[in-house]
Every structure is written in C-alpha cells, then in structure tokens.
Scaffold this motif. Structure first.
Motif, PDB file in Angstrom:
ATOM      1  N   MET A  74       0.844  -1.195   0.000  1.00  0.00           N
ATOM      2  CA  MET A  74       0.000   0.000   0.000  1.00  0.00           C
ATOM      3  C   MET A  74       0.878   1.243   0.000  1.00  0.00           C
ATOM      4  SD  MET A  74      -1.079  -0.437   3.983  1.00  0.00           S
ATOM      5  CE  MET A  74      -1.059  -2.203   3.807  1.00  0.00           C
ATOM      6  N   GLY A  75       0.269   2.391  -0.074  1.00  0.00           N
ATOM      7  CA  GLY A  75       0.989   3.648   0.065  1.00  0.00           C
ATOM      8  C   GLY A  75       1.463   3.817   1.498  1.00  0.00           C
ATOM      9  N   HIS A  76       2.527   4.602   1.695  1.00  0.00           N
ATOM     10  CA  HIS A  76       3.109   4.708   3.027  1.00  0.00           C
ATOM     11  C   HIS A  76       2.156   5.353   4.036  1.00  0.00           C
ATOM     12  CE1 HIS A  76       4.149   8.770   1.648  1.00  0.00           C
ATOM     13  NE2 HIS A  76       4.344   9.092   2.920  1.00  0.00           N
ATOM     14  N   GLY A  77       1.326   6.287   3.616  1.00  0.00           N
ATOM     15  CA  GLY A  77       0.357   6.912   4.520  1.00  0.00           C
ATOM     16  C   GLY A  77      -0.659   5.916   5.053  1.00  0.00           C
ATOM     17  N   ARG A  78      -1.166   5.069   4.186  1.00  0.00           N
ATOM     18  CA  ARG A  78      -2.127   4.044   4.610  1.00  0.00           C
ATOM     19  C   ARG A  78      -1.450   3.045   5.542  1.00  0.00           C
ATOM     20  NH1 ARG A  78      -6.065   1.387   0.358  1.00  0.00           N
ATOM     21  NH2 ARG A  78      -7.008   3.418   0.653  1.00  0.00           N
ATOM     22  N   ALA A  79      -0.183   2.731   5.283  1.00  0.00           N
ATOM     23  CA  ALA A  79       0.548   1.788   6.150  1.00  0.00           C
ATOM     24  C   ALA A  79       0.704   2.362   7.553  1.00  0.00           C
ATOM     25  CB  ALA A  79       1.916   1.467   5.545  1.00  0.00           C
ATOM     26  N   VAL A  80       0.976   3.652   7.663  1.00  0.00           N
ATOM     27  CA  VAL A  80       1.087   4.299   8.977  1.00  0.00           C
ATOM     28  C   VAL A  80      -0.254   4.223   9.698  1.00  0.00           C
ATOM     29  CG1 VAL A  80       1.441   6.509  10.148  1.00  0.00           C
ATOM     30  CG2 VAL A  80       2.997   5.799   8.318  1.00  0.00           C
ATOM     31  N   ASN A  81      -1.352   4.509   8.992  1.00  0.00           N
ATOM     32  CA  ASN A  81      -2.685   4.441   9.601  1.00  0.00           C
ATOM     33  C   ASN A  81      -3.023   3.023  10.053  1.00  0.00           C
ATOM     34  OD1 ASN A  81      -3.124   7.165   9.186  1.00  0.00           O
ATOM     35  ND2 ASN A  81      -4.201   6.850   7.253  1.00  0.00           N
ATOM     36  N   LEU A  82      -2.639   2.036   9.283  1.00  0.00           N
ATOM     37  CA  LEU A  82      -2.965   0.642   9.597  1.00  0.00           C
ATOM     38  C   LEU A  82      -2.145   0.105  10.756  1.00  0.00           C
ATOM     39  CD1 LEU A  82      -4.488  -1.974   8.772  1.00  0.00           C
ATOM     40  CD2 LEU A  82      -2.549  -2.465   7.274  1.00  0.00           C
ATOM     41  N   THR A  83      -0.869   0.442  10.804  1.00  0.00           N
ATOM     42  CA  THR A  83       0.040  -0.182  11.774  1.00  0.00           C
ATOM     43  C   THR A  83       0.352   0.685  12.988  1.00  0.00           C
ATOM     44  OG1 THR A  83       2.038   0.674  10.719  1.00  0.00           O
ATOM     45  CG2 THR A  83       1.198  -1.439   9.906  1.00  0.00           C
ATOM     46  N   ASP A 108       5.057   3.691  -2.214  1.00  0.00           N
ATOM     47  CA  ASP A 108       4.468   2.388  -1.924  1.00  0.00           C
ATOM     48  C   ASP A 108       5.394   1.592  -1.008  1.00  0.00           C
ATOM     49  OD1 ASP A 108       2.303   2.979  -3.472  1.00  0.00           O
ATOM     50  OD2 ASP A 108       3.066   1.969  -5.248  1.00  0.00           O
ATOM     51  N   VAL A 109       4.792   0.874  -0.066  1.00  0.00           N
ATOM     52  CA  VAL A 109       5.546   0.086   0.902  1.00  0.00           C
ATOM     53  C   VAL A 109       4.893  -1.282   1.045  1.00  0.00           C
ATOM     54  CG1 VAL A 109       6.331   2.109   2.196  1.00  0.00           C
ATOM     55  CG2 VAL A 109       4.205   0.971   2.860  1.00  0.00           C
ATOM     56  N   PHE A 110       5.553  -2.172   1.763  1.00  0.00           N
ATOM     57  CA  PHE A 110       4.944  -3.445   2.122  1.00  0.00           C
ATOM     58  C   PHE A 110       4.934  -3.559   3.644  1.00  0.00           C
ATOM     59  CE2 PHE A 110       9.437  -4.392   1.802  1.00  0.00           C
ATOM     60  CZ  PHE A 110       9.684  -5.253   2.861  1.00  0.00           C
ATOM     61  N   VAL A 111       3.955  -4.301   4.143  1.00  0.00           N
ATOM     62  CA  VAL A 111       3.784  -4.481   5.586  1.00  0.00           C
ATOM     63  C   VAL A 111       3.728  -5.974   5.868  1.00  0.00           C
ATOM     64  CG1 VAL A 111       2.252  -4.106   7.555  1.00  0.00           C
ATOM     65  CG2 VAL A 111       2.528  -2.308   5.835  1.00  0.00           C
ATOM     66  N   ILE A 112       4.548  -6.412   6.826  1.00  0.00           N
ATOM     67  CA  ILE A 112       4.529  -7.796   7.308  1.00  0.00           C
ATOM     68  C   ILE A 112       4.478  -7.747   8.822  1.00  0.00           C
ATOM     69  CG2 ILE A 112       5.760 -10.003   7.424  1.00  0.00           C
ATOM     70  CD1 ILE A 112       7.086  -9.288   4.761  1.00  0.00           C
ATOM     71  N   TYR A 113       3.456  -8.359   9.387  1.00  0.00           N
ATOM     72  CA  TYR A 113       3.271  -8.428  10.849  1.00  0.00           C
ATOM     73  C   TYR A 113       3.451  -7.080  11.527  1.00  0.00           C
ATOM     74  CZ  TYR A 113       3.208 -13.369   9.880  1.00  0.00           C
ATOM     75  OH  TYR A 113       2.897 -14.604   9.366  1.00  0.00           O
ATOM     76  N   GLY A 114       2.879  -6.035  10.942  1.00  0.00           N
ATOM     77  CA  GLY A 114       2.848  -4.721  11.553  1.00  0.00           C
ATOM     78  C   GLY A 114       4.069  -3.854  11.326  1.00  0.00           C
ATOM     79  N   LEU A 115       5.062  -4.351  10.617  1.00  0.00           N
ATOM     80  CA  LEU A 115       6.264  -3.555  10.329  1.00  0.00           C
ATOM     81  C   LEU A 115       6.262  -3.137   8.865  1.00  0.00           C
ATOM     82  CD1 LEU A 115       8.988  -5.541  12.295  1.00  0.00           C
ATOM     83  CD2 LEU A 115       7.627  -3.601  13.055  1.00  0.00           C
TER      84      LEU A 115
END
Length: 110
Positions: free
Chosen positions: A66-75, A86-93
């Motif tokens: 996802m985009g980095h902003g959405r990743a911050v909101n999610l994690t 764009d970034v990737f997220v695995i187990y909250g990181l």
C-alpha cells in the motif's frame, strides 16, 4: 496492487524478467489484516530495528502492499526514511528487514 478499496480479493503484482505478473496465492484483505495483527509464535518481531527473525523451517508470510500513509494508519508505525511511496507491511512492520535461518522455506500470501 489491484482490487477493491475496502474489501474483496487483492492481487499482488510484481515483475519477472520485465513482464508484469500476478502472484496467485491470495486471501481477503480483512483476513490479511487479522493475520498481520496476530503473528505466529515462530516470528520474533523487533520494532526498534524494524526486523523479524523466524525460528521455523517453514514460514508463511502475509504481505500487504500500500501507500506509506495508509501503512502508517494501519500499523501505527512509521516507515523507514527511504519509504516515501508504496511500501509493504509484514506483521505490523513497514518495509522491514527479514532475517532467516539457513534452509528456511518461505511461502508468501498476498
């Protein structure tokens, strides 16, 4: 990433030998988020240095893109300074470093 904004099945896209490809293992987004928030016992997570060490020979990864902003909101975590798009997220990181033992086999679900 392809798929609906708030649900449904997502497909992870990548490139292999210059051609776009879709990874076939897929799960619903809500299931991926639940798994992300509940890492397996064989995953030791180190938020302080943005890394995970796996102690099992067989490792299943759920990777969200996802985009980095959405990743911050999610994690609730901040991405590394170099991760501005764009970034990737695995187990909250976010855009983490994976550390594995020799001989481990990884299966990625997206």
């Amino acid at each position: 990433m392809m798929g609906g904004m708030m649900g449904g099945m997502y497909h992870m896209m990548g490139y292999y030998n210059g051609y776009a490809s879709i990874y076939q293992n897929q799960i619903p987004v809500d299931q991926a988020i639940t798994i992300m928030r509940n890492p397996p016992t064989y995953a030791e997570i180190f938020p302080s240095n943005n890394s995970i060490i796996f102690s099992s020979q067989d490792v299943n990864l759920v990777v969200l893109s996802m985009g980095h902003g959405r990743a911050v909101n999610l994690t609730g975590e901040s991405p590394p300074p170099y991760a501005q798009h764009d970034v990737f997220v695995i187990y909250g990181l976010i855009n983490l470093q994976l550390l594995s033992l020799m001989g481990q086999q990884f299966t990625s679900l997206s």
